[in-house]
Design a protein around this motif. Sequence first.
Motif, PDB file in Angstrom:
ATOM      1  N   LEU A 215      40.626  43.486  27.773  1.00 20.83           N
ATOM      2  CA  LEU A 215      41.137  44.982  27.608  1.00 20.83           C
ATOM      3  C   LEU A 215      42.431  44.672  27.571  1.00 20.83           C
ATOM      4  O   LEU A 215      43.613  45.310  26.850  1.00 20.83           O
ATOM      5  CB  LEU A 215      40.776  45.983  28.741  1.00 20.83           C
ATOM      6  CG  LEU A 215      39.233  46.492  28.606  1.00 20.83           C
ATOM      7  CD1 LEU A 215      39.146  47.438  30.014  1.00 20.83           C
ATOM      8  CD2 LEU A 215      39.097  47.261  27.334  1.00 20.83           C
ATOM      9  N   LEU A 216      43.217  43.684  28.615  1.00 18.37           N
ATOM     10  CA  LEU A 216      44.718  43.839  28.740  1.00 18.37           C
ATOM     11  C   LEU A 216      45.151  42.239  28.419  1.00 18.37           C
ATOM     12  O   LEU A 216      46.270  41.992  28.888  1.00 18.37           O
ATOM     13  CB  LEU A 216      45.003  44.100  30.222  1.00 18.37           C
ATOM     14  CG  LEU A 216      44.628  45.322  30.568  1.00 18.37           C
ATOM     15  CD1 LEU A 216      44.926  45.682  31.965  1.00 18.37           C
ATOM     16  CD2 LEU A 216      45.590  46.427  29.635  1.00 18.37           C
ATOM     17  N   GLY A 217      44.532  41.467  27.940  1.00 18.30           N
ATOM     18  CA  GLY A 217      44.878  40.003  27.726  1.00 18.30           C
ATOM     19  C   GLY A 217      45.104  39.330  29.201  1.00 18.30           C
ATOM     20  O   GLY A 217      44.449  39.551  29.934  1.00 18.30           O
ATOM     21  N   PRO A 218      46.079  38.348  28.924  1.00 16.01           N
ATOM     22  CA  PRO A 218      46.205  37.419  30.256  1.00 16.01           C
ATOM     23  C   PRO A 218      46.259  38.421  31.649  1.00 16.01           C
ATOM     24  O   PRO A 218      46.003  37.813  32.606  1.00 16.01           O
ATOM     25  CB  PRO A 218      47.581  36.875  30.107  1.00 16.01           C
ATOM     26  CG  PRO A 218      47.590  36.687  28.487  1.00 16.01           C
ATOM     27  CD  PRO A 218      46.859  37.913  28.122  1.00 16.01           C
ATOM     28  N   LEU A 219      47.296  39.401  31.682  1.00 18.90           N
ATOM     29  CA  LEU A 219      47.448  40.210  32.468  1.00 18.90           C
ATOM     30  C   LEU A 219      46.060  40.901  33.112  1.00 18.90           C
ATOM     31  O   LEU A 219      45.795  40.930  34.321  1.00 18.90           O
ATOM     32  CB  LEU A 219      48.372  41.337  32.351  1.00 18.90           C
ATOM     33  CG  LEU A 219      48.801  42.272  33.415  1.00 18.90           C
ATOM     34  CD1 LEU A 219      49.349  41.758  34.867  1.00 18.90           C
ATOM     35  CD2 LEU A 219      49.610  43.331  32.958  1.00 18.90           C
ATOM     36  N   GLY A 220      45.253  40.964  32.095  1.00 21.74           N
ATOM     37  CA  GLY A 220      43.850  41.664  32.500  1.00 21.74           C
ATOM     38  C   GLY A 220      43.083  40.662  33.240  1.00 21.74           C
ATOM     39  O   GLY A 220      42.206  41.269  33.896  1.00 21.74           O
ATOM     40  N   LEU A 221      43.369  39.462  32.857  1.00 21.82           N
ATOM     41  CA  LEU A 221      42.638  38.490  33.743  1.00 21.82           C
ATOM     42  C   LEU A 221      42.706  38.468  35.199  1.00 21.82           C
ATOM     43  O   LEU A 221      41.935  38.504  36.018  1.00 21.82           O
ATOM     44  CB  LEU A 221      42.686  37.076  33.162  1.00 21.82           C
ATOM     45  CG  LEU A 221      42.184  36.622  31.799  1.00 21.82           C
ATOM     46  CD1 LEU A 221      42.576  35.353  31.091  1.00 21.82           C
ATOM     47  CD2 LEU A 221      40.710  36.691  32.026  1.00 21.82           C
ATOM     48  N   VAL A 222      44.269  38.622  35.441  1.00 23.86           N
ATOM     49  CA  VAL A 222      44.682  38.869  36.762  1.00 23.86           C
ATOM     50  C   VAL A 222      44.003  39.996  37.527  1.00 23.86           C
ATOM     51  O   VAL A 222      43.638  40.051  38.617  1.00 23.86           O
ATOM     52  CB  VAL A 222      46.364  38.691  36.975  1.00 23.86           C
ATOM     53  CG1 VAL A 222      46.766  38.960  38.215  1.00 23.86           C
ATOM     54  CG2 VAL A 222      46.724  37.410  36.560  1.00 23.86           C
ATOM     55  N   VAL A 223      44.376  41.401  36.896  1.00 18.77           N
ATOM     56  CA  VAL A 223      43.848  42.365  37.374  1.00 18.77           C
ATOM     57  C   VAL A 223      42.377  42.481  37.412  1.00 18.77           C
ATOM     58  O   VAL A 223      41.668  42.794  38.607  1.00 18.77           O
ATOM     59  CB  VAL A 223      44.566  43.566  36.633  1.00 18.77           C
ATOM     60  CG1 VAL A 223      43.550  44.930  37.254  1.00 18.77           C
ATOM     61  CG2 VAL A 223      45.891  43.526  36.555  1.00 18.77           C
ATOM     62  N   GLY A 224      41.630  41.920  36.415  1.00 20.71           N
ATOM     63  CA  GLY A 224      40.160  42.110  36.495  1.00 20.71           C
ATOM     64  C   GLY A 224      39.459  41.116  37.458  1.00 20.71           C
ATOM     65  O   GLY A 224      38.668  41.284  38.530  1.00 20.71           O
ATOM     66  N   SER A 225      40.116  39.846  37.824  1.00 21.57           N
ATOM     67  CA  SER A 225      39.749  38.968  38.614  1.00 21.57           C
ATOM     68  C   SER A 225      39.842  39.279  40.149  1.00 21.57           C
ATOM     69  O   SER A 225      39.063  39.354  41.108  1.00 21.57           O
ATOM     70  CB  SER A 225      40.262  37.218  38.394  1.00 21.57           C
ATOM     71  OG  SER A 225      41.783  37.611  38.703  1.00 21.57           O
ATOM     72  N   THR A 226      41.252  40.150  40.452  1.00 21.66           N
ATOM     73  CA  THR A 226      41.710  40.657  41.612  1.00 21.66           C
ATOM     74  C   THR A 226      40.638  41.806  42.024  1.00 21.66           C
ATOM     75  O   THR A 226      39.961  41.917  43.232  1.00 21.66           O
ATOM     76  CB  THR A 226      42.964  41.046  41.460  1.00 21.66           C
ATOM     77  OG1 THR A 226      43.750  40.082  41.403  1.00 21.66           O
ATOM     78  CG2 THR A 226      43.365  41.592  42.937  1.00 21.66           C
ATOM     79  N   ALA A 227      40.301  42.650  40.840  1.00 23.50           N
ATOM     80  CA  ALA A 227      39.440  43.902  41.312  1.00 23.50           C
ATOM     81  C   ALA A 227      38.054  43.492  41.538  1.00 23.50           C
ATOM     82  O   ALA A 227      37.265  44.042  42.417  1.00 23.50           O
ATOM     83  CB  ALA A 227      39.581  44.819  39.996  1.00 23.50           C
ATOM     84  N   GLY A 228      37.650  42.540  40.718  1.00 26.05           N
ATOM     85  CA  GLY A 228      36.329  41.639  40.793  1.00 26.05           C
ATOM     86  C   GLY A 228      36.232  41.152  42.133  1.00 26.05           C
ATOM     87  O   GLY A 228      34.963  41.334  42.561  1.00 26.05           O
TER      88      GLY A 228
ATOM     89  N   CYS B 298      32.673  39.304  39.978  1.00 24.23           N
ATOM     90  CA  CYS B 298      33.935  38.587  39.900  1.00 24.23           C
ATOM     91  C   CYS B 298      34.405  38.008  38.298  1.00 24.23           C
ATOM     92  O   CYS B 298      35.358  38.568  37.846  1.00 24.23           O
ATOM     93  CB  CYS B 298      34.513  37.604  40.950  1.00 24.23           C
ATOM     94  SG  CYS B 298      35.843  37.325  41.007  1.00 24.23           S
ATOM     95  N   ALA B 299      33.337  37.459  38.022  1.00 25.62           N
ATOM     96  CA  ALA B 299      33.585  36.831  36.376  1.00 25.62           C
ATOM     97  C   ALA B 299      33.618  37.818  35.527  1.00 25.62           C
ATOM     98  O   ALA B 299      34.343  37.911  34.445  1.00 25.62           O
ATOM     99  CB  ALA B 299      32.507  35.795  36.186  1.00 25.62           C
ATOM    100  N   ALA B 300      32.530  38.819  35.623  1.00 20.82           N
ATOM    101  CA  ALA B 300      32.466  39.858  34.582  1.00 20.82           C
ATOM    102  C   ALA B 300      33.723  40.745  34.672  1.00 20.82           C
ATOM    103  O   ALA B 300      34.053  41.172  33.655  1.00 20.82           O
ATOM    104  CB  ALA B 300      31.078  40.830  34.911  1.00 20.82           C
ATOM    105  N   SER B 301      34.219  41.086  36.008  1.00 25.75           N
ATOM    106  CA  SER B 301      35.392  41.831  35.901  1.00 25.75           C
ATOM    107  C   SER B 301      36.704  40.982  35.407  1.00 25.75           C
ATOM    108  O   SER B 301      37.561  41.738  34.591  1.00 25.75           O
ATOM    109  CB  SER B 301      35.729  42.204  37.270  1.00 25.75           C
ATOM    110  OG  SER B 301      34.775  43.295  38.167  1.00 25.75           O
ATOM    111  N   ALA B 302      36.729  39.721  35.441  1.00 29.69           N
ATOM    112  CA  ALA B 302      37.731  39.127  34.887  1.00 29.69           C
ATOM    113  C   ALA B 302      37.663  38.793  33.379  1.00 29.69           C
ATOM    114  O   ALA B 302      38.671  39.203  32.571  1.00 29.69           O
ATOM    115  CB  ALA B 302      37.723  37.769  35.771  1.00 29.69           C
ATOM    116  N   PHE B 303      36.661  38.840  32.851  1.00 32.31           N
ATOM    117  CA  PHE B 303      36.240  38.980  31.349  1.00 32.31           C
ATOM    118  C   PHE B 303      36.734  40.355  30.860  1.00 32.31           C
ATOM    119  O   PHE B 303      37.183  40.279  29.766  1.00 32.31           O
ATOM    120  CB  PHE B 303      34.786  38.635  31.352  1.00 32.31           C
ATOM    121  CG  PHE B 303      34.464  38.646  29.832  1.00 32.31           C
ATOM    122  CD1 PHE B 303      34.662  37.639  29.133  1.00 32.31           C
ATOM    123  CD2 PHE B 303      33.548  39.618  29.303  1.00 32.31           C
ATOM    124  CE1 PHE B 303      34.539  37.447  27.866  1.00 32.31           C
ATOM    125  CE2 PHE B 303      33.391  39.703  27.929  1.00 32.31           C
ATOM    126  CZ  PHE B 303      33.579  38.526  27.090  1.00 32.31           C
ATOM    127  N   ALA B 304      36.203  41.378  31.707  1.00 27.72           N
ATOM    128  CA  ALA B 304      36.606  42.520  30.911  1.00 27.72           C
ATOM    129  C   ALA B 304      37.930  42.905  31.014  1.00 27.72           C
ATOM    130  O   ALA B 304      38.597  43.486  30.054  1.00 27.72           O
ATOM    131  CB  ALA B 304      35.648  43.706  31.982  1.00 27.72           C
TER     132      ALA B 304
END
Length: 140
Positions: A45-58, A35-41
Amino acid sequence: MPIDARELMEAISIIANQRNVRVTAKQAGKGAMVCAASAFAGGLLLGPLGLVVGSTAGGLMAYKMTSGTFRPLADVLLNDLTDRQQEQLVRHVNNAVAQFEISDLALLLPLIMNNASIQQAVLKTAISFVSNELNLQIID
């Protein structure tokens, strides 16, 4: 009547079910890292929106990875222990309640089921055994 290992294992399992003790094979840490690695990635890649997308996907990946790895302690005690491990656990529990000088199952089971301090000692012994012998993590 000597103490029957199977009946004692069932009594320990009843206590574990009442306390809702579960075990995991250390999957929770792996899920958190995914989850943390996905949020970081996603953040890179996408900035603040990427944190939301990455953490959800993670979070979804972590759920998929760890699904079914949290099991009741009672299930592990009754189904996963070998005969030798069950005998060891019974010996450990007998040692834990030895101060009460009980050698008869007819006396031990009601005492375990009705005495909170003995239940705690038995449950603590079972948790310690499962943690040390099976390398499983306990979740209360």
